[in-house]
Design an enzyme around this catalytic site. Structure first.
Site, mmCIF file in Angstrom:
data_model
loop_
_atom_site.group_PDB
_atom_site.id
_atom_site.type_symbol
_atom_site.label_atom_id
_atom_site.label_comp_id
_atom_site.label_asym_id
_atom_site.label_seq_id
_atom_site.Cartn_x
_atom_site.Cartn_y
_atom_site.Cartn_z
ATOM 1 N N CYS A 41 0.954 -1.081 0.356
ATOM 2 C CA CYS A 41 0.027 -0.013 0.113
ATOM 3 C C CYS A 41 0.713 1.244 -0.047
ATOM 4 O O CYS A 41 1.889 1.249 0.512
ATOM 5 C CB CYS A 41 -0.897 0.124 1.276
ATOM 6 N N ASP A 43 0.573 3.758 1.694
ATOM 7 C CA ASP A 43 0.401 4.260 2.965
ATOM 8 C C ASP A 43 1.868 4.837 3.680
ATOM 9 O O ASP A 43 2.819 4.119 3.533
ATOM 10 C CB ASP A 43 -0.203 3.353 3.858
ATOM 11 N N ARG A 45 2.963 4.855 6.252
ATOM 12 C CA ARG A 45 3.314 4.072 7.530
ATOM 13 C C ARG A 45 3.989 2.516 7.314
ATOM 14 O O ARG A 45 4.213 2.175 8.173
ATOM 15 C CB ARG A 45 2.105 3.923 8.569
ATOM 16 N N HIS A 97 -2.110 -3.970 5.142
ATOM 17 C CA HIS A 97 -1.834 -3.543 6.468
ATOM 18 C C HIS A 97 -2.901 -3.212 7.376
ATOM 19 O O HIS A 97 -4.055 -2.860 6.674
ATOM 20 C CB HIS A 97 -0.655 -2.458 6.449
HETATM 21 ZN ZN LIG Z 1 -3.347 1.130 2.967
#
Ligand SMILES: [Zn+2]
Length: 207
Positions: A41, A43, A45, A97
């Site tokens: 992803c 993302d 993080r 995630h």
């Molecule tokens: Zn994600």
């Protein structure tokens, strides 16, 4: 012209890395031999190289919102083809995630413009698994796992992947990254002999 202030941090990082690993940049400049193709992803993080404890040159990467593998997507297909056929990676990872905004969106009711067609495969998984999602202790985590398993299946429907699995033991993995603990969890994605044979018969094409 405005400058990215983080560029100063880059200078410090490059200097420090050069001191700690004097061979690294010279080696990287001659080419790459990554062991892993990571499909994850976007993302912020989930920085794959950091969370795997690896360094530049170790991981070939494709990331998009909610790590969705659309079978006909030119971008991810080109990355997979190049990594498997030309770089000859030994592992392909699909990683979802916890706390994923894309998964939360697919579980929601709100129109999100271009994200709606992008997340359609995840919404379809929601539709197909509605009853189990409604009783799941953590519906977002359950949908995240379903999405990773779907990505693994899409990968194994690509002839280039099947060929490398058969001929040189390429391994395909499904993982979940826990944003709250920093830990990776590998999903069991084993299949019966019959399922493997059926897939090879249906999807493995001649070069
Ligand atoms: Zn994600």
């Amino acid at each position: 012209m405005p400058r990215l202030t983080r560029a100063l941090e880059n200078k410090a990082w490059a200097t420090r890395t050069q001191q700690e690993q004097p061979e690294l940049f010279t080696t990287l400049a001659t080419g790459q031999q990554p062991e892993i193709l990571w499909i994850g992803c976007s993302d912020s993080r989930c920085p794959e190289t950091t969370l795997l404890g690896l360094k530049p040159g170790d991981v070939f990467v494709h990331r998009n919102i909610a790590n969705v593998l659309h079978p006909g997507d030119l971008s991810s297909s080109a990355v997979i083809e190049y990594a498997v056929r030309h770089l000859r990676v030994n592992h392909v990872v699909v990683c979802g995630h916890t706390c994923c905004g894309g998964i939360a969106a697919a579980l929601g009711k709100k129109q999100l413009g271009i994200l709606d067609p992008w997340l359609l495969p995840v919404r379809r998984l929601r539709e197909q698994n509605l009853a189990s999602l409604q009783t799941a202790a953590d519906p977002a985590l359950t949908l995240t796992e379903l999405n990773v398993r779907d990505g693994v299946r899409t990968l194994k429907e690509k002839s280039v992947v099947l060929e490398a699995m058969e001929e040189r033991g390429l391994q395909v993995h499904g993982l979940i990254f826990n944003v709250a603990s920093g830990m990776l969890h590998e999903l069991e994605t084993g299949e019966s002999g019959d399922a493997i044979r059926a897939r090879l018969t249906s999807f493995k094409l001649e070069p």
